[in-house]
Design an enzyme around this catalytic site. Structure first.
Site, PDB file in Angstrom:
ATOM      1  N   ARG A   1     -63.615 -25.004  38.044  1.00  0.00           N
ATOM      2  CA  ARG A   1     -62.610 -25.999  38.458  1.00  0.00           C
ATOM      3  C   ARG A   1     -62.235 -25.816  39.927  1.00  0.00           C
ATOM      4  NH1 ARG A   1     -57.494 -26.031  35.207  1.00  0.00           N
ATOM      5  NH2 ARG A   1     -57.166 -27.610  36.807  1.00  0.00           N
ATOM      6  N   CYS A  39     -50.344 -25.750  30.573  1.00  0.00           N
ATOM      7  CA  CYS A  39     -51.660 -25.090  30.567  1.00  0.00           C
ATOM      8  C   CYS A  39     -51.393 -23.603  30.376  1.00  0.00           C
ATOM      9  CB  CYS A  39     -52.404 -25.381  31.864  1.00  0.00           C
ATOM     10  SG  CYS A  39     -51.627 -24.609  33.278  1.00  0.00           S
ATOM     11  N   ARG A  51     -45.207 -26.234  32.846  1.00  0.00           N
ATOM     12  CA  ARG A  51     -45.495 -27.157  33.950  1.00  0.00           C
ATOM     13  C   ARG A  51     -44.929 -28.560  33.720  1.00  0.00           C
ATOM     14  NH1 ARG A  51     -51.285 -25.896  36.352  1.00  0.00           N
ATOM     15  NH2 ARG A  51     -50.290 -26.702  38.227  1.00  0.00           N
ATOM     16  N   ASP A  64     -51.320 -18.745  43.901  1.00  0.00           N
ATOM     17  CA  ASP A  64     -52.751 -18.923  43.591  1.00  0.00           C
ATOM     18  C   ASP A  64     -53.586 -17.735  44.058  1.00  0.00           C
ATOM     19  OD1 ASP A  64     -52.837 -22.531  44.176  1.00  0.00           O
ATOM     20  OD2 ASP A  64     -52.031 -21.297  42.570  1.00  0.00           O
ATOM     21  N   LYS A  69     -59.502 -27.729  47.415  1.00  0.00           N
ATOM     22  CA  LYS A  69     -59.302 -28.443  46.139  1.00  0.00           C
ATOM     23  C   LYS A  69     -57.906 -29.062  46.117  1.00  0.00           C
ATOM     24  CE  LYS A  69     -57.957 -26.115  42.296  1.00  0.00           C
ATOM     25  NZ  LYS A  69     -56.750 -26.650  41.665  1.00  0.00           N
ATOM     26  N   ASN A  70     -56.901 -28.298  46.498  1.00  0.00           N
ATOM     27  CA  ASN A  70     -55.519 -28.763  46.338  1.00  0.00           C
ATOM     28  C   ASN A  70     -55.064 -29.728  47.427  1.00  0.00           C
ATOM     29  OD1 ASN A  70     -55.477 -27.359  44.011  1.00  0.00           O
ATOM     30  ND2 ASN A  70     -54.230 -25.661  44.768  1.00  0.00           N
TER      31      ASN A  70
HETATM   32  C1  EPZ Z   1     -49.811 -27.060  42.777  1.00  0.00           C
HETATM   33  O1  EPZ Z   1     -49.487 -27.249  41.406  1.00  0.00           O
HETATM   34  C2  EPZ Z   1     -51.220 -26.500  42.798  1.00  0.00           C
HETATM   35  N1  EPZ Z   1     -52.137 -27.461  42.192  1.00  0.00           N
HETATM   36  C3  EPZ Z   1     -51.265 -25.193  42.013  1.00  0.00           C
HETATM   37  O2  EPZ Z   1     -52.575 -24.665  42.137  1.00  0.00           O
HETATM   38  C4  EPZ Z   1     -50.287 -24.208  42.665  1.00  0.00           C
HETATM   39  O3  EPZ Z   1     -50.270 -23.009  41.909  1.00  0.00           O
HETATM   40  C5  EPZ Z   1     -48.888 -24.831  42.692  1.00  0.00           C
HETATM   41  O4  EPZ Z   1     -48.938 -26.097  43.387  1.00  0.00           O
HETATM   42  C6  EPZ Z   1     -47.887 -23.937  43.404  1.00  0.00           C
HETATM   43  O5  EPZ Z   1     -48.300 -23.677  44.708  1.00  0.00           O
HETATM   44  C7  EPZ Z   1     -52.563 -28.512  42.928  1.00  0.00           C
HETATM   45  O6  EPZ Z   1     -52.181 -28.676  44.078  1.00  0.00           O
HETATM   46  C8  EPZ Z   1     -53.512 -29.456  42.264  1.00  0.00           C
HETATM   47  P1  EPZ Z   1     -45.498 -27.134  41.530  1.00  0.00           P
HETATM   48  P2  EPZ Z   1     -48.141 -28.063  41.007  1.00  0.00           P
HETATM   49  O7  EPZ Z   1     -45.098 -28.506  41.148  1.00  0.00           O
HETATM   50  O8  EPZ Z   1     -47.947 -29.177  41.948  1.00  0.00           O
HETATM   51  C9  EPZ Z   1     -42.195 -26.235  38.321  1.00  0.00           C
HETATM   52  C10 EPZ Z   1     -54.568 -23.714  41.382  1.00  0.00           C
HETATM   53  O9  EPZ Z   1     -54.817 -22.621  40.863  1.00  0.00           O
HETATM   54  N2  EPZ Z   1     -42.053 -27.712  38.252  1.00  0.00           N
HETATM   55  O10 EPZ Z   1     -45.194 -26.632  42.908  1.00  0.00           O
HETATM   56  O11 EPZ Z   1     -48.197 -28.347  39.569  1.00  0.00           O
HETATM   57  C11 EPZ Z   1     -43.469 -25.778  37.664  1.00  0.00           C
HETATM   58  O12 EPZ Z   1     -43.283 -25.613  36.271  1.00  0.00           O
HETATM   59  C12 EPZ Z   1     -53.370 -24.508  40.936  1.00  0.00           C
HETATM   60  O13 EPZ Z   1     -55.247 -24.252  42.310  1.00  0.00           O
HETATM   61  C13 EPZ Z   1     -40.998 -28.248  37.526  1.00  0.00           C
HETATM   62  O14 EPZ Z   1     -40.182 -27.526  36.948  1.00  0.00           O
HETATM   63  O15 EPZ Z   1     -47.057 -26.931  41.295  1.00  0.00           O
HETATM   64  C14 EPZ Z   1     -43.773 -24.473  38.333  1.00  0.00           C
HETATM   65  O16 EPZ Z   1     -43.021 -23.443  37.705  1.00  0.00           O
HETATM   66  C15 EPZ Z   1     -52.602 -23.834  39.805  1.00  0.00           C
HETATM   67  N3  EPZ Z   1     -40.884 -29.606  37.437  1.00  0.00           N
HETATM   68  C16 EPZ Z   1     -43.233 -24.678  39.753  1.00  0.00           C
HETATM   69  O17 EPZ Z   1     -42.354 -25.813  39.691  1.00  0.00           O
HETATM   70  C17 EPZ Z   1     -41.773 -30.444  38.058  1.00  0.00           C
HETATM   71  O18 EPZ Z   1     -41.611 -31.683  37.952  1.00  0.00           O
HETATM   72  C18 EPZ Z   1     -44.322 -24.944  40.762  1.00  0.00           C
HETATM   73  O19 EPZ Z   1     -44.915 -26.149  40.417  1.00  0.00           O
HETATM   74  C19 EPZ Z   1     -42.829 -29.880  38.790  1.00  0.00           C
HETATM   75  C20 EPZ Z   1     -42.947 -28.505  38.883  1.00  0.00           C
END
Ligand code: EPZ
Length: 420
Positions: free
Chosen positions: A399, A117, A122, A307, A22-23
């Site tokens: 999802r 969410c 996020r 995850d 998915k990711n």
């Molecule tokens: C991706 O989300 C995945 N989703 C998530 O999987 C996964 O948990 C996450 O990466 C971490 O590995 C997809 O790939 C579609 P991040 P993403 O940006 O990109 C902070 C699942 O269950 N952050 O690495 O949103 C954020 O708040 C989903 O399959 C900022 O502060 O994750 C979080 O605390 C859930 N500012 C941390 O970084 C930003 O601009 C990790 O977020 C972006 C992120």
């Protein structure tokens, strides 16, 4: 709302076919927007999130077709809108991933500001900062992110304060058509980043170093598209291994990508499960035994994946001994704990630390799913528990897990979905 009814107490035994990631699928579908020629993507999982992103591409005017092998083909020559419908972005945060491709290829984008969410606020500040570093002009008004550029985006050196997966993906995609060289320092190292870069290079980009601490992107004037097959889902793989570990079963996950499973295998070994593998399969055999408790802390790749945190917390809930589980990526991703307590789990919570004292058996209860991975965790708990478990609001699980009940059924789970 639909719910799942599970009769627990049966070890899961058998083999399960792992679907596409998915990711990895979501950024790759967004990347179709970069290509002037047709693109075809194979091994897409049949999931709500994938459907949502395809709907979003369709709403922009992308011509999509799906063949009998479920290969999705896109032709972006028919695009007529650069504004994403807010109801689709609200449904799925990953819609933000169209921002980079759209502003880089078409010069503008209007993306509804993605809300938080259940698992956290996020923010998308790193996405926006990355676009601005490449020369995009970003304004946020009326709940929308509006991006534009004068001339092509320009390559830049971008140091990410946190290795955000989505921000890394958006920057890679935007930089692919920028003028000059972009260097990303402290990027996300997740396997999905490597899969995306491999895909973009097949489609005409010039990206080196994905999966390493510095990614180099030489901008190209255009990308012609082509064919790409999405890698297997490492989180789905580990979820089924966790289900076997929690139920004392023996499960072989097939069509996996061994190189992308990472540190989580070591944790399964520490449960005492007998782990074996071939070129494209991994098997865990608990020999009917309870798992041993295993400490873990989530972290950016190659650390323990956030995850998998909820699912492995269930393994610890029925393990021999006490384990500490620390969630460091999201601020509110331990919501499964209060539901597991209803099933007899002994878990002390202190901020982002859960101390789990394993019990011989959980007991069935009526629980509520809160987010995708917590839902999968509750399903595993229901299968491991004695008695009947009802899981409300089970739509979350659709999802991220293709044919979840069917695959579990084949492994011996007694599980049925009831409409509300
Ligand atoms: C991706 O989300 C995945 N989703 C998530 O999987 C996964 O948990 C996450 O990466 C971490 O590995 C997809 O790939 C579609 P991040 P993403 O940006 O990109 C902070 C699942 O269950 N952050 O690495 O949103 C954020 O708040 C989903 O399959 C900022 O502060 O994750 C979080 O605390 C859930 N500012 C941390 O970084 C930003 O601009 C990790 O977020 C972006 C992120």
């Amino acid at each position: 709302m639909e719910k799942l009814i599970i009769q627990g107490g049966t070890p899961l035994i058998g083999s399960v076919e792992i679907s596409g990631s998915k990711n990895s699928s979501l950024p790759i579908l967004a990347a179709m927007l970069l290509c002037e020629g047709k693109t075809t993507v194979a091994n897409l999982p049949h999931l709500q999130d994938v459907t949502t992103l395809l709907e979003l591409l369709g709403s922009l005017g992308v011509e999509l077709s799906i063949d009998e092998n479920r290969y999705v083909e896109a032709d972006t020559r028919t695009i007529h809108s650069l504004a994403t419908p807010s109801e689709l972005v609200k449904k799925m945060r990953a819609s933000i991933l169209v921002l980079g491709p759209m502003v880089s290829r078409f010069g503008e984008a209007k993306v509804s500001f993605p809300g938080g969410c259940a698992i956290g606020s996020r923010p998308v500040d790193l996405h926006i900062g990355g676009m601005e570093s490449l020369g995009a002009e970003i304004t946020i008004e009326n709940g929308f992110i509006k991006a534009s550029r004068r001339g092509r985006l320009r390559g830049a050196t971008i140091s990410l304060p946190f290795p955000s997966v989505g921000a890394t993906e958006n920057i890679i995609m935007a930089a692919s058509l920028a003028e000059g060289t972009t260097r990303i320092k402290n990027p996300a190292l997740e396997p999905e980043i490597v899969d995306l870069a491999n895909c973009l290079n097949v489609w005409g980009a010039n990206i080196r170093g994905a999966g390493t601490p510095t990614i180099l992107i030489e901008g190209v004037p255009k990308m012609n598209g082509g064919f790409f097959r999405v890698m297997p889902d490492r989180i789905e793989t580990a979820t089924y291994l966790a289900a076997a570990a929690a139920t004392g079963g023996k499960v072989r996950t097939r069509h996996v990508e061994l190189s992308n499973i990472g540190s989580v295998l070591e944790k399964f070994r520490k449960t005492g499960g007998d782990l074996t593998h071939g070129t494209d399969w991994i098997e865990i055999d608990m020999q009917g035994k309870r798992p041993k408790a295993v400490d873990f802390t989530t972290g950016p790749h190659p650390g323990f994946p956030t995850d998998m945190q909820a699912q492995f917390t269930v393994v610890n809930s029925v393990a021999m001994g006490t384990a500490s589980v620390r969630e460091t990526i999201f601020e509110n991703r331990l919501m499964q704990v209060q539901e597991l307590r209803r099933m007899g789990a002994k878990i002390d919570l202190n901020g982002n630390l859960a101390v789990v004292t394993g019990v011989p058996k959980l007991t069935g209860a009526r629980v509520v799913a809160s987010d995708l991975r917590a839902s999968a965790a509750l399903v595993i708990a229901g299968i491991a528990a004695e008695g009947e478990t009802t899981i409300d609001e089970i739509y979350h699980v659709d999802r991220g897990y293709e044919c979840f009940e069917e695959k579990l059924h084949k492994l011996g789970a007694k599980i049925t979905r009831l409409p509300d």
